[in-house]
Write a protein that holds these residues in place. Structure first.
Motif, PDB file in Angstrom:
ATOM      1  N   LEU A   1       0.828  -1.206   0.000  1.00 52.02           N
ATOM      2  CA  LEU A   1       0.000   0.000   0.000  1.00 52.02           C
ATOM      3  C   LEU A   1       0.864   1.257   0.000  1.00 52.02           C
ATOM      4  O   LEU A   1       0.551   2.240  -0.691  1.00 52.02           O
ATOM      5  CB  LEU A   1      -0.919  -0.005   1.225  1.00 52.02           C
ATOM      6  N   LEU A   2       1.957   1.218   0.750  1.00 57.06           N
ATOM      7  CA  LEU A   2       2.853   2.372   0.785  1.00 57.06           C
ATOM      8  C   LEU A   2       3.483   2.611  -0.580  1.00 57.06           C
ATOM      9  O   LEU A   2       3.539   3.752  -1.060  1.00 57.06           O
ATOM     10  CB  LEU A   2       3.944   2.151   1.832  1.00 57.06           C
ATOM     11  N   ALA A   3       3.935   1.548  -1.230  1.00 55.09           N
ATOM     12  CA  ALA A   3       4.534   1.689  -2.562  1.00 55.09           C
ATOM     13  C   ALA A   3       3.513   2.226  -3.566  1.00 55.09           C
ATOM     14  O   ALA A   3       3.841   3.073  -4.411  1.00 55.09           O
ATOM     15  CB  ALA A   3       5.087   0.346  -3.033  1.00 55.09           C
ATOM     16  N   SER A   4       2.268   1.744  -3.466  1.00 50.94           N
ATOM     17  CA  SER A   4       1.209   2.238  -4.361  1.00 50.94           C
ATOM     18  C   SER A   4       0.947   3.722  -4.123  1.00 50.94           C
ATOM     19  O   SER A   4       0.760   4.493  -5.070  1.00 50.94           O
ATOM     20  CB  SER A   4      -0.078   1.437  -4.138  1.00 50.94           C
ATOM     21  N   ALA A   5       0.931   4.113  -2.848  1.00 51.49           N
ATOM     22  CA  ALA A   5       0.700   5.520  -2.524  1.00 51.49           C
ATOM     23  C   ALA A   5       1.837   6.399  -3.033  1.00 51.49           C
ATOM     24  O   ALA A   5       1.608   7.501  -3.556  1.00 51.49           O
ATOM     25  CB  ALA A   5       0.546   5.687  -1.012  1.00 51.49           C
ATOM     26  N   VAL A   6       3.073   5.915  -2.909  1.00 45.86           N
ATOM     27  CA  VAL A   6       4.214   6.673  -3.431  1.00 45.86           C
ATOM     28  C   VAL A   6       4.080   6.843  -4.938  1.00 45.86           C
ATOM     29  O   VAL A   6       4.274   7.937  -5.478  1.00 45.86           O
ATOM     30  CB  VAL A   6       5.543   5.972  -3.083  1.00 45.86           C
ATOM     31  N   GLY A   7       3.721   5.760  -5.631  1.00 46.35           N
ATOM     32  CA  GLY A   7       3.551   5.843  -7.076  1.00 46.35           C
ATOM     33  C   GLY A   7       2.488   6.847  -7.471  1.00 46.35           C
ATOM     34  O   GLY A   7       2.712   7.708  -8.342  1.00 46.35           O
ATOM     35  N   TYR A   8       1.319   6.767  -6.828  1.00 46.62           N
ATOM     36  CA  TYR A   8       0.253   7.712  -7.175  1.00 46.62           C
ATOM     37  C   TYR A   8       0.645   9.140  -6.826  1.00 46.62           C
ATOM     38  O   TYR A   8       0.295  10.088  -7.552  1.00 46.62           O
ATOM     39  CB  TYR A   8      -1.058   7.354  -6.481  1.00 46.62           C
ATOM     40  N   SER A   9       1.378   9.314  -5.729  1.00 49.29           N
ATOM     41  CA  SER A   9       1.760  10.671  -5.323  1.00 49.29           C
ATOM     42  C   SER A   9       2.586  11.373  -6.390  1.00 49.29           C
ATOM     43  O   SER A   9       2.540  12.596  -6.515  1.00 49.29           O
ATOM     44  CB  SER A   9       2.545  10.633  -4.000  1.00 49.29           C
ATOM     45  N   ARG A  10       3.327  10.599  -7.175  1.00 48.15           N
ATOM     46  CA  ARG A  10       4.155  11.200  -8.217  1.00 48.15           C
ATOM     47  C   ARG A  10       3.306  11.748  -9.367  1.00 48.15           C
ATOM     48  O   ARG A  10       3.693  12.714 -10.028  1.00 48.15           O
ATOM     49  CB  ARG A  10       5.166  10.172  -8.747  1.00 48.15           C
ATOM     50  N   VAL A  11       2.153  11.131  -9.585  1.00 50.63           N
ATOM     51  CA  VAL A  11       1.210  11.670 -10.575  1.00 50.63           C
ATOM     52  C   VAL A  11       0.469  12.862  -9.979  1.00 50.63           C
ATOM     53  O   VAL A  11       0.320  13.913 -10.606  1.00 50.63           O
ATOM     54  CB  VAL A  11       0.207  10.584 -11.022  1.00 50.63           C
ATOM     55  N   HIS A  12       0.010  12.700  -8.753  1.00 48.93           N
ATOM     56  CA  HIS A  12      -0.791  13.727  -8.092  1.00 48.93           C
ATOM     57  C   HIS A  12      -0.027  15.030  -7.935  1.00 48.93           C
ATOM     58  O   HIS A  12      -0.613  16.114  -8.045  1.00 48.93           O
ATOM     59  CB  HIS A  12      -1.241  13.221  -6.716  1.00 48.93           C
ATOM     60  N   THR A  13       1.271  14.925  -7.684  1.00 46.68           N
ATOM     61  CA  THR A  13       2.074  16.132  -7.486  1.00 46.68           C
ATOM     62  C   THR A  13       2.619  16.708  -8.786  1.00 46.68           C
ATOM     63  O   THR A  13       3.367  17.683  -8.779  1.00 46.68           O
ATOM     64  CB  THR A  13       3.249  15.846  -6.528  1.00 46.68           C
TER      65      THR A  13
END
Length: 204
Positions: free
Chosen positions: A149-161
């Motif tokens: 879940l943490l890795a998925s959140a890091v991945g999405y954060s790169r799109v979101h930011t």
């Protein structure tokens, strides 16, 4: 008359073009979606994941415990090294995809992190985070879900930011998974504990 470029486009080229168009459309959808509660959290997460600081801190905690946790920490750090080197020294230099465009009048500038100078494809943050999670999980199954879940959140954060397209993140995840498999397979076999691994090859 039909467009000459379209008439010359091969099926493979057309597929790549369509996927790139979809990738940009997904990115644009994220950029115009109002999510004030997520903005601050994901910006902080994305920044915290710079240079794999979160994964390395987790590895340091695991290394305090002898046995499987310490082996898992070593495998995780090795997988980060392989994934990061592959993403930054090979992937980005081969593909050289430009970073997403961020308009000066973006509706939500507060969610952005500084734009890196490197190429966009693949996402190195995602590759490293996924590599760490995938390398640690076979030795510590209880950590699989939180690390995933943490890795998925890091991945999405790169799109979101605003610093990566979704396709960059997907490619980073694939690369990270492959890096973990290589490290676990190679080191596990040499160290004699490949029996712990779910993808071990049968002995002759």
């Amino acid at each position: 008359m039909p467009d000459r470029q379209q008439s010359r486009r091969t099926p493979a080229g057309g597929l790549v073009h369509d996927l790139a168009t979809l990738d940009r459309a997904l990115y644009e959808t994220v950029t115009i979606t109002h999510t004030p509660t997520l903005d601050t959290a994901l910006r902080r997460l994305s920044t915290a994941a710079d240079h794999s600081k979160i994964s390395l801190a987790t590895a340091a905690l695991l290394a305090l415990c002898p046995g499987r946790p310490r082996r898992a920490a070593a495998m995780g750090v090795a997988a980060i090294g392989v994934a990061s080197a592959t993403a930054n020294l090979v992937g980005k230099r081969l593909v050289r995809r430009p970073r997403p465009h961020r308009a000066a009048d973006s509706p939500f500038p507060g969610r952005h992190v500084p734009m890196p100078q490197s190429a966009s494809f693949p996402s190195g943050h995602t590759a490293s985070a996924v590599a760490f999670a995938a390398a640690v999980s076979p030795l510590l199954p209880g950590a699989a879900i939180p690390l995933g879940l943490l890795a998925s959140a890091v991945g999405y954060s790169r799109v979101h930011t605003g610093v990566h397209y979704p396709g960059d993140v997907i490619a980073g995840a694939v690369l990270g998974t492959g890096a973990a498999a290589v490290v676990l397979g190679a080191v596990g076999h040499v160290a004699g504990w490949e029996t712990y691994l779910p993808f071990r090859a049968p002995r002759p």
